[in-house]
Motif scaffolding. Structure first.
Motif, short mmCIF file in Angstrom:
data_model
loop_
_atom_site.label_atom_id
_atom_site.label_comp_id
_atom_site.label_asym_id
_atom_site.label_seq_id
_atom_site.Cartn_x
_atom_site.Cartn_y
_atom_site.Cartn_z
N GLN A 38 -13.30 -3.30 18.42
CA GLN A 38 -13.47 -4.67 18.56
C GLN A 38 -12.93 -4.98 19.78
N ASN A 87 -22.36 -15.67 19.70
CA ASN A 87 -22.62 -15.34 18.07
C ASN A 87 -22.24 -13.94 17.36
N TYR A 88 -22.39 -12.93 18.16
CA TYR A 88 -21.77 -11.82 17.64
C TYR A 88 -20.89 -11.82 18.26
N THR A 90 -18.30 -14.21 18.45
CA THR A 90 -17.40 -14.75 16.82
C THR A 90 -17.59 -14.29 15.67
N SER A 91 -18.58 -13.18 15.40
CA SER A 91 -18.23 -12.64 14.36
C SER A 91 -17.51 -11.15 14.38
N ASN A 92 -17.30 -11.02 14.98
CA ASN A 92 -15.55 -9.66 15.54
C ASN A 92 -13.98 -10.88 16.03
N GLN A 98 -12.95 -17.59 13.75
CA GLN A 98 -14.27 -17.63 13.31
C GLN A 98 -15.27 -18.98 12.99
N SER A 99 -14.50 -20.16 12.56
CA SER A 99 -14.65 -21.02 12.58
C SER A 99 -14.87 -21.66 13.40
N ARG A 102 -18.52 -20.61 15.86
CA ARG A 102 -19.59 -20.64 14.50
C ARG A 102 -19.36 -22.07 15.10
#
Length: 155
Positions: A38, A87-88, A90-92, A98-99, A102
């Motif tokens: 990650q 965006n990418y 954030t998912s990691n 994460q919130s 976003r």
């Protein structure tokens, strides 16, 4: 017979309560951390985001010289790519971050829309204010990202 069933039910109830109270997690779970994979993926995208951040003066100069087509190219090109990278990333991020990530990506999109709207009408001040706010969102986002590339320093 009814009395024996009641007592038996009561005893089974106490036994179930006792067994449930004795069970449970015996080992504390460690807090979530980033895996080395990650961290590598995140750092690849972070360099792209930082590259766009370093070009903030370029966008300001384009706005001040009223080169609106180039402003649009910049917001739809490098700035949009940075948003996609965000965006990418954030998912990691860890679930607790994460919130916030976003939310910052949504805020950046709002600022990019405001820059475009200001550019359409030739509003230099509006475009400058929105561009400063957009790069501030990028700075806030970069603060959420793990700064090290080794998991031992992250713990």
């Amino acid at each position: 017979m009814l009395r024996q069933r009641s007592i038996l039910s009561l005893l089974l109830g106490f036994l179930a309560i006792f067994l449930i109270s004795c069970g449970g997690p015996g080992v504390a779970t460690p807090p979530p951390t980033y895996t080395p994979d990650q961290l590598v993926k995140i750092q690849e995208y972070v360099s792209d985001i930082q590259g766009v951040k370093e070009r903030s003066r370029e966008l300001e100069r384009l706005i001040q010289t009223k080169q609106w087509v180039k402003v649009g190219n910049f917001t739809h090109g490098p700035m949009t790519e940075a948003r996609l990278s965000m965006n990418y990333v954030t998912s990691n991020l860890l679930p607790k971050d994460q919130s916030a990530g976003r939310e910052l990506v949504r805020d950046l999109l709002d600022k990019l829309i405001k820059i475009d709207q200001a550019a359409e009408v030739g509003n230099t001040n509006g475009a400058l204010n929105s561009s400063v706010a957009a790069f501030a969102d990028i700075d806030k986002f970069l603060q959420l990202v793990p700064q090290t590339s080794s998991p031992s320093e992250e713990s």
